[in-house]
Design a protein around this motif. Sequence first.
Motif, PDB file in Angstrom:
ATOM      1  N   ARG A  89       0.810  -1.225   0.000  1.00 33.60           N
ATOM      2  CA  ARG A  89       0.000   0.000   0.000  1.00 33.60           C
ATOM      3  C   ARG A  89       0.842   1.275   0.000  1.00 33.60           C
ATOM      4  NH1 ARG A  89      -5.535  -2.047   2.907  1.00 33.60           N
ATOM      5  NH2 ARG A  89      -4.941  -4.245   3.085  1.00 33.60           N
ATOM      6  N   SER A 136      -6.970   2.861  -3.902  1.00 38.18           N
ATOM      7  CA  SER A 136      -7.836   2.970  -2.737  1.00 38.18           C
ATOM      8  C   SER A 136      -7.241   2.198  -1.566  1.00 38.18           C
ATOM      9  CB  SER A 136      -9.231   2.424  -3.053  1.00 38.18           C
ATOM     10  OG  SER A 136     -10.014   2.369  -1.871  1.00 38.18           O
ATOM     11  N   PRO A 137      -7.104   2.818  -0.383  1.00 38.49           N
ATOM     12  CA  PRO A 137      -6.534   2.104   0.772  1.00 38.49           C
ATOM     13  C   PRO A 137      -7.475   1.079   1.390  1.00 38.49           C
ATOM     14  CG  PRO A 137      -7.198   4.309   1.413  1.00 38.49           C
ATOM     15  CD  PRO A 137      -7.366   4.237  -0.076  1.00 38.49           C
ATOM     16  N   ASN A 138      -8.743   1.119   1.020  1.00 39.68           N
ATOM     17  CA  ASN A 138      -9.718   0.144   1.525  1.00 39.68           C
ATOM     18  C   ASN A 138     -10.013  -0.857   0.422  1.00 39.68           C
ATOM     19  OD1 ASN A 138     -11.707  -1.285   2.790  1.00 39.68           O
ATOM     20  ND2 ASN A 138     -13.134   0.423   3.019  1.00 39.68           N
ATOM     21  N   ASP A 148     -11.901  -5.263   5.100  1.00 41.49           N
ATOM     22  CA  ASP A 148     -10.451  -5.199   4.975  1.00 41.49           C
ATOM     23  C   ASP A 148      -9.890  -4.821   6.348  1.00 41.49           C
ATOM     24  OD1 ASP A 148      -7.814  -4.570   4.535  1.00 41.49           O
ATOM     25  OD2 ASP A 148      -8.189  -2.973   3.084  1.00 41.49           O
ATOM     26  N   TYR A 175      -7.475  -1.628   6.806  1.00 39.24           N
ATOM     27  CA  TYR A 175      -7.941  -0.257   6.590  1.00 39.24           C
ATOM     28  C   TYR A 175      -8.261   0.479   7.896  1.00 39.24           C
ATOM     29  CZ  TYR A 175     -10.653   3.673   4.823  1.00 39.24           C
ATOM     30  OH  TYR A 175     -11.131   4.937   4.569  1.00 39.24           O
ATOM     31  N   LYS A 233      -6.699   3.999   9.215  1.00 37.81           N
ATOM     32  CA  LYS A 233      -7.517   5.145   9.610  1.00 37.81           C
ATOM     33  C   LYS A 233      -7.062   5.697  10.958  1.00 37.81           C
ATOM     34  CE  LYS A 233     -11.113   6.519   8.179  1.00 37.81           C
ATOM     35  NZ  LYS A 233     -11.465   7.718   7.354  1.00 37.81           N
TER      36      LYS A 233
END
Length: 248
Positions: A24, A215-217, A226, A229, A233
Amino acid sequence: MPILIFFLCHWFLSLFFQTFFLHRYASHKMFTTNKFWEKTFYFMTFFFQGSSFLNPRAYAIMHRMHHAYSDTEKDPHSPHFFDDVWSMMLETRRIYNSYVMRLKEPENEFKGNYPEWPWLDKFGDSMITRVSIGLIYVAIYTWFIFGLGYSPFFYLLLPIHWLMGPIHGAVVNWCGHKYGYANYDNGDKSKNTTPVEFLMLGELFQNNHHKYPNSPNFAKKWWEFDPVYPVMKVMHWVRIIQLRKVTT
């Protein structure tokens, strides 16, 4: 059972830094962070991957190639061009080593914007380092088995410890492009493999990820989750990282 706790801790901590830092961050830059935290995450990736440490530069180049050429003959690890997972792993290793040793240069579109730490890269890739860490795993298991009375059959888990990073990659690349369902038509064979993806910390939402690569999710439907994620956050809220804004 302590021996299984040790195994699971290694499995999930190694996998977490593979998906969080190598995938990521190094490959997709889904978040930004300062140099202190980048070096911290870099070292923790080496520490928890141990004998199977993966070079972030080589990993990022190959992963960007995978997205650009997904499930074509130029994909470095599509399962659809190999008879079995072992032959796929060997070819992946060959390409990976060519970038680690800089025997060839990647195409311009795959270059740059990835973290590098030459000293740690050289140290982590050293055979002396890899064998030494592998022997530490043997010593830990020997203590469990002869000191605490566990079955010698637990020695069979050692090869997984030694090859943890490549095994994680093989599971994701093989299963994530062969088995499961697709939410989106991405023009490739990427799949979401549930419920196994929880054991892979969301990495097996391959179909979702290929649709929204930045997208991080990785979860996109209400029933998908997921687990990495929410951790990202929290890191964002406490200003360790800054998540990239993306439209999905």
